[in-house]
Write a protein that holds these residues in place. Sequence first.
Motif, PDB file in Angstrom:
ATOM      1  N   ASP A 336      48.374  49.918  44.991  1.00 13.31           N
ATOM      2  CA  ASP A 336      48.134  48.416  45.841  1.00 13.31           C
ATOM      3  C   ASP A 336      46.910  47.797  45.142  1.00 13.31           C
ATOM      4  O   ASP A 336      46.798  46.805  44.669  1.00 13.31           O
ATOM      5  N   GLN A 340      46.603  44.429  42.980  1.00 12.28           N
ATOM      6  CA  GLN A 340      45.691  43.334  43.848  1.00 12.28           C
ATOM      7  C   GLN A 340      44.544  42.737  43.117  1.00 12.28           C
ATOM      8  O   GLN A 340      43.853  41.889  43.302  1.00 12.28           O
ATOM      9  N   ASP A 341      43.697  43.680  42.201  1.00 11.01           N
ATOM     10  CA  ASP A 341      42.456  43.617  41.951  1.00 11.01           C
ATOM     11  C   ASP A 341      42.352  43.454  40.404  1.00 11.01           C
ATOM     12  O   ASP A 341      41.256  43.471  39.839  1.00 11.01           O
TER      13      ASP A 341
END
Length: 446
Positions: A336, A340-341
């Motif tokens: 994740d 997301q980053d």
Amino acid sequence: MQNSKIIQRDLSVLWHPCTQMKDHETLPLIPIRRGEGVWLEDFDGKRYIDAISSWWVNLFGHANPRINAAVRDQLETLEHVILAGFSHEPVIQLSERLINITPPDLTHCFYADNGSAGIEVALKMSFHYWRNQGLPQKTKFVTLQDSYHGETLGTLAVGDVALYKETYAPLLMQSLVAPSPAGCYADPGETYEDYARRQFESMAALLEKQGDEIAAVIVEPLVQCAGGMRMYHPIYLTLLRQACDQYNVHLIADEMAVGFGRTGTMFACEQANITPDFLCLSKGLTGGYLPMAVVLTSNKIYQAFYDDYTTLKAFLHSHSYTGNPLACRAALATLDIFEQDNVIENNRKLAHVMDEATRPLQDHPHIGEVRQQGMILAMEMVKDKKKRQGYPWQERRGLQVYQYALKKGALLRPLGNVIYLMPPYVITPEQIRQLVEIAQAGIDTI
């Protein structure tokens, strides 16, 4: 003084890995009370930057809140269940996501408990595949000079660390060793790519001569980590994939250490645009939280074991904690964060900082080479730069730098005379520069 009490208790009951325990008569053990981000804190309150990601496993910092939350949530639901005849949502979801992000045509996941066990799975699966295909003579494995794939008997047999091989030789199967393509061995003026192409000629000749009895070639893509952080050009992998196809030999990619963004791409194999027959992952798989490994392979290999029970073609391997739900949730939270980053792009910026900070060291009289692949950077200390003469291993120069760095608040555990950085991805540019300053001062001090 809390540290001294913990150390006394530890040394009375523990035998530490990869350690001559007598060293701790003079080399203080460091007991860690807590971790946060790139920092480790001992019981006296002293902090250390974890420059090696706690043996290359930690990706997003210690006590990462997002991974913590995922593991905590899973604890309330299911801590573990046998994976033979049973399943659970986290292991299914993790497998789906891994198949989606790894190189094409890898369609099935087989889980193990740790990196060495994962390599054992790949070795056995390759051998067993050829047996099921009516080619039982294909039993040999080819490895590279300076390679390291783990410390169980099968993995030691396909490694090329002299100390291990000599010590445990009577217990090990014989493997074939091809010359390393690592560019640090290149002739003056020869590029990494030219050297990789030249070294591949030996591998090609070996496969041509003995392909009928070779099950697989196993390599660490781009970086031979425990062998001294020795790095090579991706053209070697491209040529190797072609040759393995030509001579009907499997390719095992050990990305235990180099996977999950370490080399500048999510997986090192991407830089050669290849798909191995077996992709082995561990370490960063769970973000450094829990031990787990996975071997991804193709439907072609999976189908070679898929038959009626009475044919006895089923793959014979199991671990009690295979596909542990807690580890799976940690891995899913790790993926994740990647999604997301914008991790890979940010890593490239950090890698540039590492490069800039160490450029002055390239001319250091006692650093033979500064080499880098993505978020892995190594500085190899030498006695004579022109002659490429290393320090005698008995002098333990790397250990002296390690001790200096600890005093300055940095964990820089060496590989012999090689000082390296492989930090968590949450490190800042300022912390990278601080580590380089500490490393240089340590090298100058000795």
